[in-house]
Design an enzyme around this catalytic site. Structure first.
Site, short mmCIF file in Angstrom:
data_model
loop_
_atom_site.label_atom_id
_atom_site.label_comp_id
_atom_site.label_asym_id
_atom_site.label_seq_id
_atom_site.Cartn_x
_atom_site.Cartn_y
_atom_site.Cartn_z
N LEU A 44 -20.01 -20.91 89.51
CA LEU A 44 -20.88 -21.42 90.25
C LEU A 44 -21.55 -19.98 91.11
O LEU A 44 -20.86 -19.14 91.00
CB LEU A 44 -20.46 -22.35 91.28
N SER A 45 -22.63 -20.27 91.90
CA SER A 45 -23.13 -19.26 92.53
C SER A 45 -22.20 -18.55 93.60
O SER A 45 -22.06 -17.06 93.69
CB SER A 45 -24.33 -19.45 93.46
N GLU A 46 -21.08 -19.49 94.13
CA GLU A 46 -20.12 -19.02 94.95
C GLU A 46 -18.82 -19.74 95.11
O GLU A 46 -19.00 -20.84 94.76
CB GLU A 46 -20.42 -18.70 96.42
N THR A 47 -17.82 -19.26 94.94
CA THR A 47 -16.56 -20.08 95.12
C THR A 47 -15.84 -19.24 96.33
O THR A 47 -15.68 -18.02 96.55
CB THR A 47 -15.58 -19.56 93.78
N HIS A 76 -24.03 -20.58 102.41
CA HIS A 76 -23.47 -21.79 101.99
C HIS A 76 -21.91 -22.11 101.75
O HIS A 76 -21.54 -23.12 102.05
CB HIS A 76 -24.52 -22.41 100.84
#
Length: 217
Positions: A44-47, A76
């Site tokens: 994902l874009s960030e974890t 986010h």
């Protein structure tokens, strides 16, 4: 040791919309390489990894990873983590709850306000931990155009020119002529790495913007 995690859809009140985020709880024992590998697996874009705070008055420590690198701060993941921590602490509620958290991130302590709503999507917002400051840099506009697969004439508008800023995560702000130019970008990461400056131990990312928008009111 098993880890628990959740997937949140941030910036929406509907499932499978918004900006997805993986939240990993109890990550204190994970080393940097393991967190990076897990972030790559989620893709994902960030974890965001939730850890015990260093300060007694703080709620948690966050480590934020993209599939390729760690970030000192990101919006986010901060919002999603604040909601995830509050929901994990309070579980199912019958009445709304307002609370304040302080989350430790590499950019500094981040103060978050969270509102839990019975039977509805939760809400969170935060105070900026640092204001953006402009850094010294000179740019070859043709090189920027080449990295974005645009024409030189599409870089900049009015008095807007490429500039270098950071509030913990450095960005080159790249103004482009219009929405059509922004939508036609084909990003060449190798060319970008050759031209972009470094600040706070990392290469600056591109932040492309223009006037107008889609469905803008």
């Amino acid at each position: 040791m098993a880890l628990s995690y959740a997937i949140y859809d941030v910036f929406t009140d509907r499932q499978l919309e918004g900006n997805p985020l993986a939240v990993v709880f109890g990550a204190d024992w994970l080393e940097d390489g393991a967190m990076q590998a897990i972030a790559q697996e989620f893709n994902l874009s960030e974890t965001v990894f939730i850890r015990r705070p260093g300060g007694a008055a703080h709620t948690a420590k966050l480590r934020i990873f993209t599939p390729s690198q760690e970030l000192p701060f990101a919006g986010h993941p901060t919002v999603g983590a604040a909601v995830a921590i509050a929901e994990a602490q309070h579980g199912a509620i019958e009445e709304g709850i307002d609370l304040v958290q302080v989350l430790e991130e590499k950019v500094g302590p981040v103060r978050c306000a969270v509102r839990l709503k019975a039977g509805q999507a939760s809400f969170a917002e935060f105070d900026l931990p640092r204001k953006s400051v402009r850094l010294d840099a000179r740019f070859d506009r043709q090189a920027i155009a080449d990295a974005l697969s645009l024409k030189l004439s599409q870089i900049g508008f009015e008095n807007h020119v490429p500039s270098f800023w950071s509030a913990g995560a450095p960005f080159v702000m790249v103004p482009v002529h219009d929405v059509a130019a922004a939508s036609s970008i084909e990003f060449d990461s190798l060319r970008w790495e050759q031209l972009t400056p470094m600040a706070e131990g990392r290469l600056a990312a591109a932040y492309v913007y223009c006037r107008g928008g889609v469905n803008h009111t």
